[in-house]
Design a protein around this motif. Structure first.
Motif, PDB file in Angstrom:
ATOM      1  N   MET A   1       0.639  -1.249  -0.003  1.00 13.22           N
ATOM      2  CA  MET A   1      -0.044  -0.022   0.183  1.00 13.22           C
ATOM      3  C   MET A   1       0.854   1.379   0.282  1.00 13.22           C
ATOM      4  O   MET A   1       0.279   2.251  -0.332  1.00 13.22           O
ATOM      5  CB  MET A   1      -0.919   0.044   1.185  1.00 13.22           C
ATOM      6  CG  MET A   1      -2.165  -0.670   1.000  1.00 13.22           C
ATOM      7  SD  MET A   1      -3.154  -0.291  -0.490  1.00 13.22           S
ATOM      8  CE  MET A   1      -3.524   1.349  -0.006  1.00 13.22           C
TER       9      MET A   1
ATOM     10  N   PRO B   1      -4.850   4.736   2.505  1.00 11.08           N
ATOM     11  CA  PRO B   1      -5.115   5.649   1.426  1.00 11.08           C
ATOM     12  C   PRO B   1      -5.979   6.957   2.046  1.00 11.08           C
ATOM     13  O   PRO B   1      -6.767   6.756   3.190  1.00 11.08           O
ATOM     14  CB  PRO B   1      -5.832   5.019   0.252  1.00 11.08           C
ATOM     15  CG  PRO B   1      -6.438   3.632   1.237  1.00 11.08           C
ATOM     16  CD  PRO B   1      -5.425   3.475   2.391  1.00 11.08           C
TER      17      PRO B   1
ATOM     18  N   SER C   1      -3.570  -6.088   2.151  1.00 14.18           N
ATOM     19  CA  SER C   1      -5.022  -5.282   2.342  1.00 14.18           C
ATOM     20  C   SER C   1      -4.779  -4.294   3.442  1.00 14.18           C
ATOM     21  O   SER C   1      -4.134  -5.057   4.348  1.00 14.18           O
ATOM     22  CB  SER C   1      -6.215  -5.954   2.524  1.00 14.18           C
ATOM     23  OG  SER C   1      -7.052  -5.225   2.928  1.00 14.18           O
ATOM     24  N   CYS C   2      -4.851  -3.072   3.451  1.00 13.07           N
ATOM     25  CA  CYS C   2      -4.567  -2.261   4.559  1.00 13.07           C
ATOM     26  C   CYS C   2      -5.549  -2.328   5.749  1.00 13.07           C
ATOM     27  O   CYS C   2      -5.494  -2.038   6.786  1.00 13.07           O
ATOM     28  CB  CYS C   2      -4.457  -0.838   4.264  1.00 13.07           C
ATOM     29  SG  CYS C   2      -5.822   0.158   3.835  1.00 13.07           S
ATOM     30  N   GLY C   3      -6.720  -3.235   5.346  1.00 14.12           N
ATOM     31  CA  GLY C   3      -7.687  -3.223   6.435  1.00 14.12           C
ATOM     32  C   GLY C   3      -8.728  -2.268   6.714  1.00 14.12           C
ATOM     33  O   GLY C   3      -9.735  -2.105   7.332  1.00 14.12           O
ATOM     34  N   TRP C   4      -8.355  -1.104   5.632  1.00 15.25           N
ATOM     35  CA  TRP C   4      -9.346   0.145   5.927  1.00 15.25           C
ATOM     36  C   TRP C   4     -10.658  -0.103   5.621  1.00 15.25           C
ATOM     37  O   TRP C   4     -11.755   0.433   6.270  1.00 15.25           O
ATOM     38  CB  TRP C   4      -9.006   1.204   4.977  1.00 15.25           C
ATOM     39  CG  TRP C   4      -9.392   2.613   5.376  1.00 15.25           C
ATOM     40  CD1 TRP C   4     -10.269   3.327   4.223  1.00 15.25           C
ATOM     41  CD2 TRP C   4      -9.356   3.693   6.413  1.00 15.25           C
ATOM     42  NE1 TRP C   4     -10.548   4.316   4.699  1.00 15.25           N
ATOM     43  CE2 TRP C   4     -10.007   4.846   5.949  1.00 15.25           C
ATOM     44  CE3 TRP C   4      -8.852   3.314   7.610  1.00 15.25           C
ATOM     45  CZ2 TRP C   4     -10.030   5.509   7.058  1.00 15.25           C
ATOM     46  CZ3 TRP C   4      -8.849   4.552   8.466  1.00 15.25           C
ATOM     47  CH2 TRP C   4      -9.343   5.582   8.123  1.00 15.25           C
ATOM     48  N   CYS C   5     -11.145  -0.892   4.600  1.00 14.20           N
ATOM     49  CA  CYS C   5     -12.650  -1.186   4.222  1.00 14.20           C
ATOM     50  C   CYS C   5     -13.039  -2.460   4.113  1.00 14.20           C
ATOM     51  O   CYS C   5     -12.151  -3.339   3.697  1.00 14.20           O
ATOM     52  CB  CYS C   5     -12.866  -0.402   2.847  1.00 14.20           C
ATOM     53  SG  CYS C   5     -11.848  -0.515   1.242  1.00 14.20           S
TER      54      CYS C   5
ATOM     55  N   CYS D   1     -12.739  -5.452   1.355  1.00 13.17           N
ATOM     56  CA  CYS D   1     -11.301  -5.929   1.034  1.00 13.17           C
ATOM     57  C   CYS D   1     -10.564  -6.578   2.134  1.00 13.17           C
ATOM     58  O   CYS D   1     -10.453  -7.656   2.215  1.00 13.17           O
ATOM     59  CB  CYS D   1     -10.568  -4.595   0.724  1.00 13.17           C
ATOM     60  SG  CYS D   1      -8.971  -4.892   0.322  1.00 13.17           S
ATOM     61  N   ARG D   2     -10.845  -6.102   3.488  1.00 12.96           N
ATOM     62  CA  ARG D   2     -10.231  -6.803   4.392  1.00 12.96           C
ATOM     63  C   ARG D   2     -10.969  -8.233   4.745  1.00 12.96           C
ATOM     64  O   ARG D   2     -10.253  -8.974   5.003  1.00 12.96           O
ATOM     65  CB  ARG D   2     -10.482  -5.702   5.817  1.00 12.96           C
ATOM     66  CG  ARG D   2      -9.977  -6.382   6.956  1.00 12.96           C
ATOM     67  CD  ARG D   2     -10.371  -5.663   8.298  1.00 12.96           C
ATOM     68  NE  ARG D   2     -11.887  -5.511   8.270  1.00 12.96           N
ATOM     69  CZ  ARG D   2     -12.300  -4.499   8.653  1.00 12.96           C
ATOM     70  NH1 ARG D   2     -12.011  -3.297   8.326  1.00 12.96           N
ATOM     71  NH2 ARG D   2     -13.895  -4.639   8.850  1.00 12.96           N
TER      72      ARG D   2
ATOM     73  N   THR E   1     -14.550  -0.315  -3.386  1.00 14.63           N
ATOM     74  CA  THR E   1     -13.617  -0.127  -2.022  1.00 14.63           C
ATOM     75  C   THR E   1     -13.043   0.988  -2.508  1.00 14.63           C
ATOM     76  O   THR E   1     -13.235   1.882  -3.122  1.00 14.63           O
ATOM     77  CB  THR E   1     -12.771  -1.262  -2.140  1.00 14.63           C
ATOM     78  OG1 THR E   1     -11.994  -1.184  -3.457  1.00 14.63           O
ATOM     79  CG2 THR E   1     -13.355  -2.753  -2.172  1.00 14.63           C
ATOM     80  N   PHE E   2     -12.202   1.741  -1.239  1.00 13.90           N
ATOM     81  CA  PHE E   2     -11.683   2.733  -1.143  1.00 13.90           C
ATOM     82  C   PHE E   2     -10.555   2.975  -2.085  1.00 13.90           C
ATOM     83  O   PHE E   2     -10.341   4.248  -2.525  1.00 13.90           O
ATOM     84  CB  PHE E   2     -11.202   2.699   0.316  1.00 13.90           C
ATOM     85  CG  PHE E   2     -11.205   4.201   0.970  1.00 13.90           C
ATOM     86  CD1 PHE E   2     -12.169   4.946   1.103  1.00 13.90           C
ATOM     87  CD2 PHE E   2      -9.834   4.927   0.845  1.00 13.90           C
ATOM     88  CE1 PHE E   2     -12.104   6.297   1.575  1.00 13.90           C
ATOM     89  CE2 PHE E   2      -9.647   6.070   1.326  1.00 13.90           C
ATOM     90  CZ  PHE E   2     -11.042   6.986   1.816  1.00 13.90           C
ATOM     91  N   CYS E   3      -9.672   2.095  -2.329  1.00 10.86           N
ATOM     92  CA  CYS E   3      -8.643   2.150  -3.353  1.00 10.86           C
ATOM     93  C   CYS E   3      -8.761   0.984  -4.313  1.00 10.86           C
ATOM     94  O   CYS E   3      -9.451   0.196  -4.195  1.00 10.86           O
ATOM     95  CB  CYS E   3      -7.151   2.501  -2.613  1.00 10.86           C
ATOM     96  SG  CYS E   3      -6.453   0.740  -2.142  1.00 10.86           S
TER      97      CYS E   3
ATOM     98  N   LEU F   1      -6.588  -1.374  -4.698  1.00 13.68           N
ATOM     99  CA  LEU F   1      -6.026  -2.652  -4.558  1.00 13.68           C
ATOM    100  C   LEU F   1      -6.991  -3.752  -4.552  1.00 13.68           C
ATOM    101  O   LEU F   1      -6.639  -4.994  -5.295  1.00 13.68           O
ATOM    102  CB  LEU F   1      -5.367  -2.889  -3.041  1.00 13.68           C
ATOM    103  CG  LEU F   1      -4.872  -4.092  -2.467  1.00 13.68           C
ATOM    104  CD1 LEU F   1      -3.437  -3.695  -1.751  1.00 13.68           C
ATOM    105  CD2 LEU F   1      -5.713  -4.840  -1.898  1.00 13.68           C
ATOM    106  N   ALA F   2      -8.156  -3.723  -3.992  1.00 16.20           N
ATOM    107  CA  ALA F   2      -9.291  -4.694  -4.248  1.00 16.20           C
ATOM    108  C   ALA F   2      -9.544  -5.086  -5.503  1.00 16.20           C
ATOM    109  O   ALA F   2      -9.576  -6.220  -5.993  1.00 16.20           O
ATOM    110  CB  ALA F   2     -10.373  -4.299  -3.318  1.00 16.20           C
TER     111      ALA F   2
HETATM  112  S1  SF4 Z   1      -9.275  -1.395  -0.975  1.00 17.40           S
HETATM  113 FE1  SF4 Z   1      -7.521  -0.361  -0.528  1.00 17.40          FE
HETATM  114  S2  SF4 Z   1      -8.224   1.058   1.298  1.00 17.40           S
HETATM  115 FE2  SF4 Z   1      -9.572  -0.448   1.200  1.00 17.40          FE
HETATM  116  S3  SF4 Z   1      -8.919  -2.209   2.626  1.00 17.40           S
HETATM  117 FE3  SF4 Z   1      -8.098  -2.724   0.512  1.00 17.40          FE
HETATM  118  S4  SF4 Z   1      -6.355  -1.912   0.522  1.00 17.40           S
HETATM  119 FE4  SF4 Z   1      -7.271  -0.723   2.213  1.00 17.40          FE
END
Ligand code: SF4
Ligand code: FMN
Ligand code: FES
Lengths: 154, 418
Positions: free
Chosen positions: B164, B182, B335-339, B342-343, B381-383, B385-386
């Motif tokens: 990330m 993010p 995954s950063c775990g924010w949303c 994705c988490r 999702t927020f970014c 990655l997913a």
């Molecule tokens: S989609 Fe992006 S912001 Fe959301 S949990 Fe995955 S890595 Fe984090």
């Protein structure tokens, strides 16, 4: 307690930044370089020095793959577990290492010589499979070469 | 310019080949002229998204009213599995990138630049530090560069490892000392980025193109390409090909030519089955796409993305389920775990793939996987990655459904001996 060398290095970082907390990752790196890993006490000391809470510092420390919150061996083996290495025989490499060192992921040998960890793509996929020991990159690995490579590390 | 012996190009060699003359030229133009030139050259960001670099720079506030603190940030995190092109540029010719940084910082009038480098690139770090020192001594970095009145400081930040960190705004969070989470856009980093100041994040390869555009002009740069967009591209190939590596070729070179001529075709005993055209987060291309031009637009038209342009080849002896399982393990871990989707979704996907690979798959597993490819798709999702993680999975379910089915039916992986 942070030692004077650590404090100097951290303060040097802080002087380039708009706020002390921005040096948090650098501070963790400085301490890990000195001590090999970052203990709970180190976390508290860094927090105090940068005017943060210990929880905040720990949340940063535990986010990053390469900040160690537990003691590690004198040599850290980071095996690339990503796709090109997997295609080119990663599994054989890992099997050999685990057997030879009698370790699973995250383990440290009883003589504290080696810790075994996975790492994402090392950016040398044209020479897969690859691993790093400390700062050294080893590429185009074959299981039969591993013993010689390990022998280079005390 | 890269030496064949693996040593970095020295300052002297670089100057001999005309290095830093583009900087002299740039400093005699106005900053907005440089931005216009880069726009005209149709330079598209080489970090994966292909956004037009000049257009991105154009959003940065300029003039008397603009904040005096701005940042030019180099994204040298390169953690996308299968990607190894920036390492070549960083290790092979650090001065070329520094020249690109100085010109680009001048174009947006940023007095400070950070190079965000991943931890594992040890020799890149050493070579960059040497090159920064050499360029500072030569008067290319520092106060009043070449008597232009422009000041620039360049600092190297080495990361401590997380995919990330490469995501544009996650990178900013990491540079500020925090978790690489993010940020919502807007505000865009060009307006409010690092420490709330206007910031541009560009990939290593993108910045390396800039001196050449300034030196030889927009028309020349556009003319290098045989596809959509300007310039050459560093393509790469890994997997069971004869000569894996990085090759600089015109943007738009067909996939077939890269794999058969430059990568030397498949190794003896292996056949091509499919490839990810640009890193782990791109959709599979198969035999039918072999003649696609490898530029951003053409690869998108085939339902994939050019991404980083480093091709990962899957051969006929490699299990598609195992292949995708390896990729999803990476994404779940990173995954950063924010949303929540994705988490929670990525570890679920990883577990299902693992059980299918082990011969413990069940009827209905493929439906669950398909649900994820839409539930974690673009916009959910927020970014990125997913959705990036879903690209290889979705295309694998499309092209290799039979392989998934046979694992479930035979209760084992047909690619493994026992
Ligand atoms: S989609 Fe992006 S912001 Fe959301 S949990 Fe995955 S890595 Fe984090
Ligand atoms: C999860 C994730 C990881 C990324 N990693 C990188 C990276 O390592 N290097 C990079 O240049 N771009 C990376 N990107 C793309 C950046 O967000 C951004 O688009 C790019 O740095 C912009 O530079 P460019 O316009 O020069 O391409 C990543 C994106 C995502 C979503
Ligand atoms: S996948 Fe192992 S080095 Fe890239």
């Amino acid at each position: 307690m942070l030692n004077p060398k650590e404090i100097n290095k951290i303060n040097e970082e802080v002087s380039h930044l708009p706020r002390p907390s921005a040096a948090c990752i650098e501070a963790l790196k400085v301490v890990q370089e000195e001590r090999g890993w970052v203990s709970d006490q180190n976390i508290k000391d860094i927090a105090k020095h940068l005017g943060m809470s210990a929880e905040e510092v720990d949340s940063v420390a535990t986010f990053y793959n390469l900040i160690f919150r537990q003691p590690v061996g004198r040599n850290v083996i980071l095996v690339c577990d990503s796709i090109s290495c997997w295609v080119l025989g990663y599994e054989k490499i890992v099997e050999h290492l685990k057997e030879k060192l009698d370790l699973d992921w995250g383990g440290t040998t009883s003589d504290e010589r080696f810790t075994l960890l996975p790492i994402p793509c090392l950016g040398t996929c044209d020479h897969a499979p690859a691993l790093m020991i400390n700062h050294d990159l080893h590429r185009d690995l074959k299981a039969e070469d591993l013993d010689d490579i390990l022998a280079q590390y005390e | 310019m890269i030496r064949s012996d693996g040593q970095p190009v020295s300052l002297f060699e670089y100057q001999q080949q005309g290095g830093y003359s583009a900087l002299e030229k740039a400093l005699q133009s106005s900053p907005s002229d440089i931005t216009e030139l880069v726009k005209d050259a149709q330079l598209q960001g080489r970090g994966g998204a292909g956004f037009l670099t000049g257009v991105k720079w154009g959003f940065v506030p300029m003039g008397e009213q603009a904040p005096t603190t701005k940042y030019l940030i180099v994204n040298a995190d390169e953690m996308e599995p299968g990607t190894f092109k920036d390492r070549l540029l960083l290790e092979g010719n650090p001065h070329q990138m520094l020249e690109g940084i100085i010109i680009s910082a001048y174009a947006i009038q940023a007095p400070k630049s950070y190079i965000f480098l991943r931890w594992a690139y040890k020799s890149s770090a050493n070579r960059l530090l040497t090159a920064i020192q050499e360029a500072t001594d030569a008067g290319y970095i520092g106060k009043d560069i070449l008597n232009s009145g422009f000041d620039l400081e360049i600092a190297l930040h080495t990361s401590v490892g997380r995919y990330m960190c490469g995501e544009e705004t996650g990178l900013l969070s990491a540079l500020e000392g925090g978790r690489a989470i993010p940020r919502a856009k807007p505000p865009f980093p060009q307006i409010s980025g690092l420490f709330g100041k206007p910031s541009i994040v560009n990939n290593v390869e993108t910045l390396c193109c800039v001196p050449h555009i300034v030196e030889k002009g927009a028309e020349w740069f556009k003319g290098l390409s045989i596809g959509d967009g300007g310039g050459t591209k560093l393509y790469g190939a890994s997997g069971k090909v004869n000569t894996p590596g990085i090759y600089e070729l015109p943007l738009g070179t067909p996939l077939r030519e890269i794999l058969e001529e430059h990568a030397g075709g498949m190794k003896n005993g292996y056949r091509f089955r499919a490839a990810l055209p640009g890193g782990a987060s791109t959709d599979f291309l198969t035999e039918e796409h072999m003649d696609v031009k490898m530029d951003f637009k053409s690869v998108s038209a085939c339902g994939s993305r050019l991404g980083t342009g480093t091709i990962i080849v899957m051969d006929n002896h490699t299990c598609p389920v195992g292949f995708v399982h390896n990729l999803e393990h990476f994404f779940a871990q990173e995954s950063c775990g924010w949303c929540t989707p994705c988490r929670e979704g990525l570890p679920w996907v990883e577990r299902i793939l693992k059980s299918i690979e082990l011969g413990e798959g069940q009827d209905g597993d493929l439906d669950v996987l398909r649900e994820h490819t839409s539930g974690l798709g673009p916009g959910m999702t927020f970014c990125a990655l997913a959705p990036g993680a879903m690209a290889p999975l979705k295309s694998a379910l499309n092209y290799f459904e039979d392989d998934f089915q046979s694992h479930i039916r035979e209760k084992k992986c047909p690619f493994r001996e026992n």
